[in-house]
Design a protein around this motif. Sequence first.
Motif, short mmCIF file in Angstrom:
data_model
loop_
_atom_site.label_atom_id
_atom_site.label_comp_id
_atom_site.label_asym_id
_atom_site.label_seq_id
_atom_site.Cartn_x
_atom_site.Cartn_y
_atom_site.Cartn_z
N VAL A 1 -5.57 -1.08 -3.17
CA VAL A 1 -4.94 -1.96 -4.15
C VAL A 1 -4.27 -1.13 -5.25
O VAL A 1 -3.33 -1.61 -5.90
N SER B 1 -1.96 -4.49 1.01
CA SER B 1 -1.73 -3.45 0.01
C SER B 1 -0.83 -2.35 0.53
O SER B 1 0.15 -1.97 -0.13
N TYR C 1 3.16 -2.23 -0.48
CA TYR C 1 3.64 -1.07 -1.23
C TYR C 1 4.84 -0.43 -0.54
O TYR C 1 5.85 -0.13 -1.20
#
Length: 116
Positions: free
Chosen positions: A20, A71, A75
Amino acid sequence: MELAEYFERAGIVVGSMLMVSLPASLVLWVVTGPATPWWETVAQLAPGFVIGWWVAVGRVPVEYATVWFTSLFGYLLASAVMAALNVRPVGANRVWALIAVIGSLAVVGLVDHYRS
Protein backbone atom coordinates in the motif's frame (compact mmCIF):
# COMPACT_ATOMS: atom_id res chain seq x y z
CA MET A 1 -3.97 -19.67 18.16
CA GLU A 2 -0.87 -21.36 16.86
CA LEU A 3 2.48 -19.74 16.21
CA ALA A 4 2.09 -20.25 12.46
CA GLU A 5 -1.13 -18.26 12.48
CA TYR A 6 0.60 -15.38 14.28
CA PHE A 7 3.35 -15.37 11.66
CA GLU A 8 0.79 -15.47 8.86
CA ARG A 9 -1.04 -12.45 10.28
CA ALA A 10 2.22 -10.59 10.81
CA GLY A 11 3.19 -11.33 7.20
CA ILE A 12 -0.13 -10.01 5.95
CA VAL A 13 0.31 -6.78 7.93
CA VAL A 14 3.92 -6.24 6.83
CA GLY A 15 3.17 -7.15 3.21
CA SER A 16 0.20 -4.80 3.15
CA MET A 17 2.32 -2.02 4.59
CA LEU A 18 4.87 -2.47 1.80
CA MET A 19 2.34 -2.84 -1.01
CA VAL A 20 0.00 0.00 0.00
CA SER A 21 2.99 2.30 0.41
CA LEU A 22 3.42 2.28 -3.40
CA PRO A 23 0.20 4.13 -4.29
CA ALA A 24 0.41 6.09 -1.03
CA SER A 25 3.78 7.44 -2.17
CA LEU A 26 2.18 8.78 -5.35
CA VAL A 27 -0.62 10.45 -3.41
CA LEU A 28 1.88 12.04 -1.02
CA TRP A 29 4.01 13.15 -3.95
CA VAL A 30 0.97 14.88 -5.42
CA VAL A 31 -0.05 16.46 -2.11
CA THR A 32 3.35 17.56 -0.78
CA GLY A 33 5.31 17.98 -4.00
CA PRO A 34 9.01 17.19 -4.26
CA ALA A 35 9.72 18.28 -0.67
CA THR A 36 10.20 15.44 1.77
CA PRO A 37 8.45 16.18 5.05
CA TRP A 38 9.56 14.43 8.22
CA TRP A 39 6.25 12.54 8.49
CA GLU A 40 6.29 11.11 4.97
CA THR A 41 7.41 7.60 5.96
CA VAL A 42 4.70 7.32 8.61
CA ALA A 43 2.09 8.61 6.16
CA GLN A 44 3.14 6.03 3.59
CA LEU A 45 3.16 3.05 5.95
CA ALA A 46 0.17 3.84 8.20
CA PRO A 47 -2.60 3.11 5.65
CA GLY A 48 -1.00 -0.24 4.84
CA PHE A 49 -0.79 -1.11 8.52
CA VAL A 50 -4.48 -0.39 9.03
CA ILE A 51 -5.55 -2.26 5.89
CA GLY A 52 -3.23 -5.18 6.68
CA TRP A 53 -4.54 -5.42 10.24
CA TRP A 54 -8.15 -5.41 9.04
CA VAL A 55 -7.41 -8.10 6.44
CA ALA A 56 -5.46 -10.23 8.93
CA VAL A 57 -8.24 -10.26 11.53
CA GLY A 58 -11.03 -10.58 8.97
CA ARG A 59 -12.71 -7.23 9.53
CA VAL A 60 -13.04 -6.47 5.81
CA PRO A 61 -14.30 -8.81 3.08
CA VAL A 62 -11.05 -8.43 1.14
CA GLU A 63 -8.30 -10.96 0.67
CA TYR A 64 -4.60 -10.22 0.85
CA ALA A 65 -4.26 -11.05 -2.85
CA THR A 66 -6.66 -8.20 -3.65
CA VAL A 67 -4.59 -5.74 -1.63
CA TRP A 68 -1.44 -6.93 -3.37
CA PHE A 69 -2.92 -6.84 -6.89
CA THR A 70 -4.62 -3.47 -6.51
CA SER A 71 -1.64 -1.77 -4.90
CA LEU A 72 1.00 -3.02 -7.30
CA PHE A 73 -0.87 -2.69 -10.57
CA GLY A 74 -2.60 0.52 -9.48
CA TYR A 75 0.82 2.05 -8.83
CA LEU A 76 2.16 0.86 -12.18
CA LEU A 77 -0.90 2.07 -14.11
CA ALA A 78 -0.92 5.44 -12.32
CA SER A 79 2.78 5.91 -13.06
CA ALA A 80 2.23 5.06 -16.72
CA VAL A 81 -0.78 7.39 -17.02
CA MET A 82 1.09 10.23 -15.34
CA ALA A 83 4.04 9.70 -17.68
CA ALA A 84 1.76 9.53 -20.74
CA LEU A 85 -0.08 12.72 -19.73
CA ASN A 86 3.24 14.40 -18.89
CA VAL A 87 2.00 15.79 -15.59
CA ARG A 88 5.43 16.94 -14.47
CA PRO A 89 5.97 19.17 -12.60
CA VAL A 90 3.31 17.97 -10.23
CA GLY A 91 2.90 21.36 -8.58
CA ALA A 92 1.32 22.77 -11.73
CA ASN A 93 -0.74 19.64 -12.46
CA ARG A 94 -1.84 18.38 -9.05
CA VAL A 95 -5.46 17.89 -10.02
CA TRP A 96 -4.59 15.78 -13.07
CA ALA A 97 -2.04 13.76 -11.14
CA LEU A 98 -4.53 13.03 -8.37
CA ILE A 99 -7.20 12.07 -10.93
CA ALA A 100 -4.68 9.73 -12.58
CA VAL A 101 -3.85 8.00 -9.28
CA ILE A 102 -7.44 7.64 -8.08
CA GLY A 103 -8.69 6.62 -11.52
CA SER A 104 -5.95 4.03 -11.91
CA LEU A 105 -6.71 2.50 -8.52
CA ALA A 106 -10.41 2.39 -9.40
CA VAL A 107 -9.75 0.71 -12.75
CA VAL A 108 -7.44 -1.88 -11.21
CA GLY A 109 -9.95 -2.48 -8.42
CA LEU A 110 -12.65 -3.21 -11.00
CA VAL A 111 -10.30 -5.49 -12.92
CA ASP A 112 -9.53 -7.40 -9.73
CA HIS A 113 -13.23 -7.65 -8.91
CA TYR A 114 -14.03 -9.24 -12.27
CA ARG A 115 -10.80 -11.27 -12.29
CA SER A 116 -11.75 -13.30 -9.24
